[in-house]
Scaffold this motif. Structure first.
Motif, short mmCIF file in Angstrom:
data_model
loop_
_atom_site.label_atom_id
_atom_site.label_comp_id
_atom_site.label_asym_id
_atom_site.label_seq_id
_atom_site.Cartn_x
_atom_site.Cartn_y
_atom_site.Cartn_z
N ARG A 200 0.34 5.22 2.21
CA ARG A 200 0.53 6.22 3.26
C ARG A 200 -0.51 7.34 3.15
O ARG A 200 -0.93 7.90 4.17
N PHE A 201 -0.92 7.68 1.94
CA PHE A 201 -1.89 8.75 1.74
C PHE A 201 -3.32 8.25 1.90
O PHE A 201 -4.21 9.03 2.23
N THR A 202 -3.55 6.98 1.62
CA THR A 202 -4.91 6.45 1.66
C THR A 202 -5.21 5.69 2.94
O THR A 202 -6.35 5.26 3.14
N ARG A 203 -4.19 5.51 3.80
CA ARG A 203 -4.34 4.80 5.07
C ARG A 203 -4.81 3.35 4.88
O ARG A 203 -5.52 2.80 5.71
N ARG A 204 -4.42 2.76 3.76
CA ARG A 204 -4.66 1.33 3.55
C ARG A 204 -3.44 0.55 4.00
O ARG A 204 -2.37 1.12 4.23
N ARG A 205 -3.57 -0.78 4.10
CA ARG A 205 -2.42 -1.61 4.47
C ARG A 205 -1.37 -1.53 3.37
O ARG A 205 -1.67 -1.78 2.20
N TRP A 206 -0.13 -1.21 3.72
CA TRP A 206 0.91 -0.99 2.72
C TRP A 206 1.20 -2.23 1.91
O TRP A 206 1.41 -2.19 0.69
N TRP A 207 1.21 -3.39 2.57
CA TRP A 207 1.53 -4.61 1.84
C TRP A 207 0.40 -5.01 0.89
O TRP A 207 0.65 -5.56 -0.18
N ASN A 208 -0.84 -4.69 1.26
CA ASN A 208 -1.98 -5.00 0.40
C ASN A 208 -1.94 -4.12 -0.86
O ASN A 208 -2.13 -4.61 -1.98
N ASN A 209 -1.66 -2.84 -0.67
CA ASN A 209 -1.55 -1.92 -1.80
C ASN A 209 -0.39 -2.31 -2.72
O ASN A 209 -0.50 -2.29 -3.94
N GLY A 210 0.75 -2.64 -2.09
CA GLY A 210 1.92 -3.01 -2.88
C GLY A 210 1.68 -4.28 -3.68
O GLY A 210 2.06 -4.37 -4.86
N LEU A 211 1.07 -5.27 -3.05
CA LEU A 211 0.81 -6.53 -3.75
C LEU A 211 -0.17 -6.34 -4.89
O LEU A 211 -0.02 -6.94 -5.96
N ARG A 212 -1.17 -5.49 -4.70
CA ARG A 212 -2.14 -5.23 -5.76
C ARG A 212 -1.46 -4.64 -7.00
O ARG A 212 -1.69 -5.09 -8.12
N GLN A 213 -0.61 -3.65 -6.78
CA GLN A 213 0.08 -3.04 -7.92
C GLN A 213 1.04 -4.02 -8.58
O GLN A 213 1.18 -4.03 -9.81
N LEU A 214 1.70 -4.85 -7.78
CA LEU A 214 2.61 -5.84 -8.34
C LEU A 214 1.87 -6.84 -9.22
O LEU A 214 2.32 -7.17 -10.33
N LEU A 215 0.72 -7.31 -8.78
CA LEU A 215 -0.05 -8.29 -9.55
C LEU A 215 -0.59 -7.68 -10.85
O LEU A 215 -0.56 -8.33 -11.90
N LEU A 216 -1.05 -6.43 -10.78
CA LEU A 216 -1.54 -5.78 -12.00
C LEU A 216 -0.43 -5.58 -13.01
O LEU A 216 -0.59 -5.83 -14.21
N GLY A 217 0.73 -5.13 -12.54
CA GLY A 217 1.87 -4.96 -13.45
C GLY A 217 2.37 -6.28 -14.01
O GLY A 217 2.75 -6.36 -15.18
#
Length: 238
Positions: A200-217
């Motif tokens: 929301r703060f970076t104006r990136r796709r929410w699902w793309n950001n969420g998936l990236r963090q999920l994969l890293l974790g």
């Protein structure tokens, strides 16, 4: 007239110098990943649920304090360094105003401003010491005097968000579950949600950001789980 509010919203920028967003995001992600990895590691080693909770709580407290102190120290040190450089620039402006004005004009000429106009503006600004200092600091140091982030804001944001992030994978154990997979599942949901919120703060796709963090974790959890499993089996804990 009807387009004015939309145009204003489009050009209204978020506060990027307040010092809270970066430590908040860093704290939340670090808290999530740290405790998910800790829980996966000790859980993979076969320790009982009570010990997993103890490990997770210790990781939460130690990590939150460490993050808060680290953010305060790093931001305060950066601010002190900037203040020292600005003080040096102020002295230069007091001792060599003509040379500093030429230096500012040359910087504008390199950006495409006509030489005569650049020198004229620099000479006019020279007679306003505070504005001259602000422009020289921006041109030479890339900072805006008086707009440095607050170390206390950074410390509190990091401490609070780390604590919240680290608590999420512990929730299932605190609610009475004694298996590892629900904790990892809840932690994964937390990682995805945190990444989506940051979008929301970076104006990136929410699902793309969420998936990236999920994969890293998930990668961190898998690594610590395998290490815990190997050590647990070798030590007879499994």
């Amino acid at each position: 007239m009807t387009d004015a509010p939309a145009a204003f919203d489009e050009h209204h920028h978020a506060d990027v110098s307040g010092g809270w967003l970066r430590p908040a995001v860093f704290g939340a992600m670090d808290g999530l990943v740290t405790n998910i990895a800790l829980i996966a590691g000790v859980g993979g080693g076969g320790v009982p649920p009570r010990d997993i909770v103890l490990t997770g709580v210790a990781g939460l407290v130690a990590g939150a304090i460490s993050m808060g102190l680290g953010e305060y120290t790093s931001v305060q040190t950066q601010n002190e360094q900037i203040a020292a450089e600005i003080a040096k620039e102020r002295r230069e402006l007091e001792r060599h105003p003509e040379a500093e004005a030429r230096e500012l004009a040359e910087a504008w000429v390199r950006r495409g401003l006509p030489a005569d106009l650049a020198q004229q503006v620099a000479d006019a600004i020279r007679d306003n010491p505070e504005e001259a200092l602000r422009l020289h600091a921006r041109e030479e140091l890339g900072v805006e005097p008086g707009e440095q982030p607050s170390p206390w804001t950074a410390a509190f944001s990091s401490f609070l968000c780390f604590s919240v992030g680290a608590l999420i994978p512990l929730l299932t154990y605190l609610l009475g579950f004694d298996q590892l997979w629900p904790a990892l599942a809840v932690g994964g949901v937390g990682l995805f949600a945190a990444g989506a919120i940051v979008a929301r703060f970076t104006r990136r796709r929410w699902w793309n950001n969420g998936l990236r963090q999920l994969l890293l974790g998930a990668a961190a959890a898998a690594a610590t789980y395998l290490i815990g499993r190997l050590i647990g089996v070798a030590g007879g804990l499994g």
